[in-house]
Design an enzyme around this catalytic site. Structure first.
Site, PDB file in Angstrom:
ATOM      1  N   ASP A  95       2.883  -1.971  19.391  1.00  0.00           N
ATOM      2  CA  ASP A  95       3.065  -1.076  18.272  1.00  0.00           C
ATOM      3  C   ASP A  95       3.270   0.303  18.808  1.00  0.00           C
ATOM      4  OD1 ASP A  95       2.347   0.067  15.417  1.00  0.00           O
ATOM      5  OD2 ASP A  95       1.311   1.092  16.638  1.00  0.00           O
ATOM      6  N   THR A 127       0.713  -1.087   0.064  1.00  0.00           N
ATOM      7  CA  THR A 127       0.036  -0.073  -0.038  1.00  0.00           C
ATOM      8  C   THR A 127       0.855   1.478   0.030  1.00  0.00           C
ATOM      9  OG1 THR A 127      -1.381  -1.169   1.462  1.00  0.00           O
ATOM     10  CG2 THR A 127      -1.967   1.142   1.181  1.00  0.00           C
ATOM     11  N   VAL A 128       1.827   1.256   0.676  1.00  0.00           N
ATOM     12  CA  VAL A 128       2.664   2.588   0.958  1.00  0.00           C
ATOM     13  C   VAL A 128       3.548   2.668  -0.226  1.00  0.00           C
ATOM     14  CG1 VAL A 128       4.411   3.683   2.227  1.00  0.00           C
ATOM     15  CG2 VAL A 128       2.625   2.623   3.673  1.00  0.00           C
ATOM     16  N   GLU A 153      10.135  10.057   9.277  1.00  0.00           N
ATOM     17  CA  GLU A 153       8.925  10.669   9.590  1.00  0.00           C
ATOM     18  C   GLU A 153       7.782   9.813   9.622  1.00  0.00           C
ATOM     19  OE1 GLU A 153       7.187  13.177  11.421  1.00  0.00           O
ATOM     20  OE2 GLU A 153       8.501  14.530  10.427  1.00  0.00           O
ATOM     21  N   GLY A 211     -11.103  -2.892   8.788  1.00  0.00           N
ATOM     22  CA  GLY A 211      -9.508  -2.981   8.481  1.00  0.00           C
ATOM     23  C   GLY A 211      -8.848  -2.219   9.500  1.00  0.00           C
ATOM     24  N   VAL A 219       6.506   6.954  13.112  1.00  0.00           N
ATOM     25  CA  VAL A 219       5.513   7.361  14.448  1.00  0.00           C
ATOM     26  C   VAL A 219       4.389   8.386  14.041  1.00  0.00           C
ATOM     27  CG1 VAL A 219       5.550   8.020  16.721  1.00  0.00           C
ATOM     28  CG2 VAL A 219       7.578   7.038  15.790  1.00  0.00           C
ATOM     29  N   LYS A 252       6.799   2.871  18.810  1.00  0.00           N
ATOM     30  CA  LYS A 252       6.992   4.276  18.653  1.00  0.00           C
ATOM     31  C   LYS A 252       7.301   4.996  19.729  1.00  0.00           C
ATOM     32  CE  LYS A 252       2.929   3.391  15.426  1.00  0.00           C
ATOM     33  NZ  LYS A 252       1.413   3.317  15.321  1.00  0.00           N
ATOM     34  N   GLY A 268      -2.518   4.694   7.381  1.00  0.00           N
ATOM     35  CA  GLY A 268      -2.956   4.939   6.163  1.00  0.00           C
ATOM     36  C   GLY A 268      -2.031   5.152   5.273  1.00  0.00           C
ATOM     37  N   LYS A 315       8.505   1.133  11.842  1.00  0.00           N
ATOM     38  CA  LYS A 315       8.715   1.549  13.390  1.00  0.00           C
ATOM     39  C   LYS A 315       9.413   0.112  14.033  1.00  0.00           C
ATOM     40  CE  LYS A 315       3.945   0.332  13.602  1.00  0.00           C
ATOM     41  NZ  LYS A 315       3.503   0.693  12.222  1.00  0.00           N
TER      42      LYS A 315
END
Lengths: 428, 428
Positions: free
Chosen positions: B203, B16-17, B131, B189, B134, B207, B305, B107
């Site tokens: 998670d 996705t990213v 960037e 999701g 986190v 971070k 996202g 992360k």
């Protein structure tokens, strides 16, 4: 520049911010050296009055000759905390042209001459840092120049003036009148004896122009910003807003439209109570940045004060010093003058209150005026007074000139006694 | 590097990213070139499956050989979006050692090996940008590295995980049970089929470790973070908090104490409803940064996202490319390992509910236990049940080991039926 990467700082002005800055540099120089390999040292400070005592600033560094400070080959980087516009502009330009990075918190200077100064810095391959010029204690300029450099920003909107936010907060939370809240702000030192620059929105407009220039890469000056202040806001307006689920905030809004033109406005707005900006109280500032990738980001913090301002000036100084050592700089992008869209051509949602005769057919006649000017009504409430009625409308988004034409038409209706407050509404 | 300052990008991973990143670069390359004088071009993308179609990514750029991509002299800068820890670490190290800046949103990688990677980047005089690792859509790492570089940061605290914030928001606003809210998050999701990493706080802990390392300049790894999740929070806990004016939020808190030791914790906390963090709903993230100069700053936005993450990866890529051209880099300061203060030695305010026999002398016996362990009570409320009573205490700040000893003492009292939920309380 010495072998040890010492960067020698000349400081223009030694008021609250200048003094705090010198103290912070003294306190933090070792930490900064450990973190960056650069030693910062204040070598010269220009003041008007040599005799005035300044806590934490070595009296032997003081001078009254600002021009000599700027041209001194023993000064590598200039920190401008003196304020003012015209004489200050020449000093900043002289520093930049001599290849010295400049750090400033001077919003009035940048609102009047920012694009010229950014270009001079770019030409000299040095930085001009101005993180503290807008929302002083909030890292906002840096993110716009760095983390968000890949983002297509569509709008920046926020509470940019702490004085007016304090006044409006007092009016909202304590039911204070405008005059009492202003007097309170003056007593606390939040407002000047002459509060015009704050309450009429000029301070926020200067900041909005800087944000627009940075966010959209086009020159927007302070005079390009449509500016309305809060001095006419009454306790009744606050109350009307409150009963409909809104608070009133002075907002700066800069936005880019599809045709590339830019809107730049400062105005008191009705903000829904659930909106994050509604929760920004007292003298705090907060700024929303909106873009395609990030959706919405909000940055919140202290908008003024010697300490927050000086902390950001130190950050800028460190970054400018590092870039000076690396012989590089961060450009403030400027693709030329902005096409500024007149406020009349920008769409907003509007609130308006009308006092009307309490008789049949009035609402139909008013609704007809809205319809004729293509302004669609989102909500209407009626309050019965003794012999008249108050009608309170909130519209959907409409072009401002159409809304104004609607008001002209409504005012001409025989049954309409008066048109009351008009406010733009955001986020509803 | 070509004359035209073209920087050729190799992208590890195309999920996705990675896909969003390639599309954003294609869309924004011209704007970025106008703004920075640098042309970014994706020249190679490593994937596991060459046959899978990827919208907007030129199939001719795909390769399955990540190691060859990293060592390719035709790749100037590596963007890591593949995830994973052990194999990924070797690829990132190889890129840095070859003098190629790396941008990553990983992360888990940084929580396990950040200090090693930061040191490798520093040694190679190139950037490592993270960037997006986190609070993905919030500019947070940049401000900590840039605008706030002159600030003495004392604490960073925030909502670092969108999944758990969504679950807690649903429980608070809709009275949902934990299990129902989790199922809802999974259906949307927001939560994985195996939600452990999110709901047990791992998670957020990763971070928090990255933030602590950056804020305090000392290595803090994910395993150094005391971690408690939200899976035991019940609708009754939410209700107990609500009736006392609090909401429950999963917080990451990293702080530096006067002796230089560092606290790093993730835990569900009671947050006053008027606190800005209480207003952070759904899957949004928000982070408070506190320091001497700035007082408090809050940064708020989308925590996850594809789009927000990719936008920040693009920003990092632009900055790393500019520094590569300028032959400089921004160091991640590391003054050595942190002394991490054990959670038992950290002070907090605590909430605890007790079920006790409704008989004379109970409260005195309980109060005696608090007093004996030097835990001072801030407030107490009693709710009468049928034959028993519930006592709900909030303490002043107390060392955690003292509070735990108090609970042990209270549990041993004959009149105490049970000790219920214990939660830390912030900002009251």
């Amino acid at each position: 520049m010495s072998e040890a990467r010492e960067i020698r700082l000349g400081v223009l002005g030694c008021g609250t911010v200048g003094t705090s800055f010198c103290q912070l540099i003294a306190d933090q120089a070792e930490v900064i050296e450990a973190r960056t390999g650069i030693r910062l040292r204040v070598v010269s400070v220009s003041v008007r009055d040599l005799a005035k005592p300044r806590a934490g600033v070595d009296a032997s560094l003081l001078t009254t000759d600002s021009a000599a400070l700027v041209s001194d080959p023993g000064v590598d980087l200039v920190v401008e905390t003196m304020g003012g516009v015209e004489g200050t502009r020449e000093l900043v330009l002289a520093a930049l042209r001599a290849g010295k990075p400049v750090v400033t918190a001077n919003k009035a200077l940048l609102a009047a001459h920012g694009p010229e100064l950014y270009a001079a810095a770019d030409e000299a391959n040095v930085d001009i840092g101005f993180e503290a010029a807008v929302a002083a204690g909030i890292p906002l300029i840096g993110p716009l120049r760095e983390s968000l450099v890949g983002e297509d920003i569509s709008r920046v909107m926020g509470i940019l003036n702490g004085t007016t936010n304090y006044i409006l907060s007092q009016m909202t939370e304590k039911g204070a009148d405008y005059a009492d809240a202003l007097a309170d702000a003056q007593a606390l030192g939040y407002a000047e004896a002459d509060p015009t620059a704050d309450v009429e929105g000029h301070d926020a407009a200067a900041k909005a122009s800087i944000l627009a220039t940075l966010a959209f890469g086009r020159s927007v000056l302070g005079d390009d910003v449509h500016t309305e202040g809060i001095s006419k806001i009454t306790a009744e307006d606050i109350d009307d807003a409150d009963r409909r689920g809104f608070v009133i905030k002075l907002l700066g809004v800069v936005e880019r439209f599809d045709d590339g033109s830019i809107g730049a406005r400062v105005f008191p707005a009705m903000v829904p109570k659930l909106h994050p900006l509604a929760a920004v109280r007292d003298s705090f500032n907060a700024v929303f940045v909106e873009g395609v990738g990030i959706d919405q980001v909000m940055l919140y913090g202290r908008g003024a004060g010697g300490h927050p301002t000086a902390a950001m000036v130190v950050g800028d100084t460190v970054n400018a010093a590092m870039n000076l050592v690396a012989k590089t700089h961060r450009r403030v992008v400027n693709l030329g003058p902005a096409v500024v869209r007149p406020v009349e051509d920008i769409e907003s949602a509007f609130f308006v209150s009308l006092e009307v005769a309490d008789e049949p057919g009035v609402l139909a006649a008013i609704a007809n005026e809205f319809g004729e000017h293509m302004v669609s009504i989102s909500s209407m409430e009626q309050e019965d007074l003794e012999s008249t009625a108050r009608l309170l409308f909130i519209t959907h988004h409409a072009v401002e000139s159409n809304f104004r034409a609607t008001l002209t038409g409504i005012e001409a209706l025989p049954a309409v006694k008066s048109v009351g407050r008009v406010l733009r509404v955001i986020g509803s």
